[in-house]
Design a protein around this motif. Structure first.
Motif, mmCIF file in Angstrom:
data_model
loop_
_atom_site.group_PDB
_atom_site.id
_atom_site.type_symbol
_atom_site.label_atom_id
_atom_site.label_comp_id
_atom_site.label_asym_id
_atom_site.label_seq_id
_atom_site.Cartn_x
_atom_site.Cartn_y
_atom_site.Cartn_z
ATOM 1 N N ALA A 288 18.651 -0.427 55.213
ATOM 2 C CA ALA A 288 19.818 -0.699 53.989
ATOM 3 C C ALA A 288 20.858 0.066 53.866
ATOM 4 N N CYS B 23 22.274 -4.595 56.188
ATOM 5 C CA CYS B 23 22.348 -3.936 55.220
ATOM 6 C C CYS B 23 22.627 -4.544 53.885
ATOM 7 N N TRP C 97 19.856 -6.608 52.435
ATOM 8 C CA TRP C 97 18.364 -6.167 52.298
ATOM 9 C C TRP C 97 17.626 -6.761 51.225
#
Length: 206
Positions: A7, A72, A75
């Motif tokens: 993330a 990311c 996520w």
């Protein structure tokens, strides 16, 4: 099946994270570097960023982990697809992150790189910009960075989350993943100078 969801934003040591995860057996690990120059991957991630869950599933098929952009930014969606996955939030000081990002991923030079990679990559970057990946000002960039990290920390249960600085090396990462500490040094990959040199070489040799 994805077992580790990265993330953390790019420029938080994500290439080193990728190398470390793969050394620990959580490979292959998806990274933005896997997309550049791959028009099929760029199209899938563009669709995923715009809400297509099946495109997201296809984009990470065959990967055991993700790191860096664009994963990311997705996520939450990846966690819904892979609820047993652990979340790895790589972080660094916001000011240092901004300085590194401004010299690399936000450098206007990168627009030329993306254009040479083709229209699929240009459209991917447009989709990333829709999700916040754009350089408007120092204050806006740092606010985006800190807000994202705060949302991850506030959402993911502590037993599923590792907030991690690559300077910490193997120990916390191995403890989090239940892996033995490898004998080799922790990977240190892709500092800002290397990134800029690679972009310059690409433009000069393309």
């Amino acid at each position: 099946m994805v077992e580790v969801i990265g993330a953390g934003f790019g420029r938080t040591g994500t290439m080193s994270v990728r190398g470390a995860l793969e050394a620990l057996g959580f490979g292959p690990c998806h990274h933005m570097a896997d997309i550049l120059g791959d028009p099929v991957a760029a199209v899938r991630w563009t669709a995923a960023l715009r809400g297509d869950r099946e495109a997201l599933r296809a984009a990470v098929a065959g990967y055991r982990a993700t790191a860096d952009f664009p994963g990311c930014l997705l996520w939450r969606e990846l966690r819904e697809l892979f609820p047993d996955a652990k979340i790895l939030l790589s972080v660094r000081d916001p000011e240092r992150w901004y300085r590194s990002a401004a010299e690399t991923i936000f450098d206007p030079l990168m627009d030329q790189v993306f254009a040479k990679l083709g229209p699929e990559t240009v459209e991917l970057m447009a989709a990333l910009a829709e999700r916040g990946f754009r350089h408007t000002s120092r204050e806006a960039a740092i606010a985006w960075f800190t807000r994202h990290n705060a949302e991850v920390r506030a959402t993911v249960p502590s037993e599923k989350l590792l907030v991690y600085r690559v300077s910490e090396g193997w120990a916390p990462l191995c403890a989090f993943l239940g892996a033995e500490v490898p004998p080799e040094p922790f990977p240190r990959i892709n500092d800002a100078d290397d990134f800029t040199a690679a972009a310059d070489n690409f433009l000069g040799g393309a």
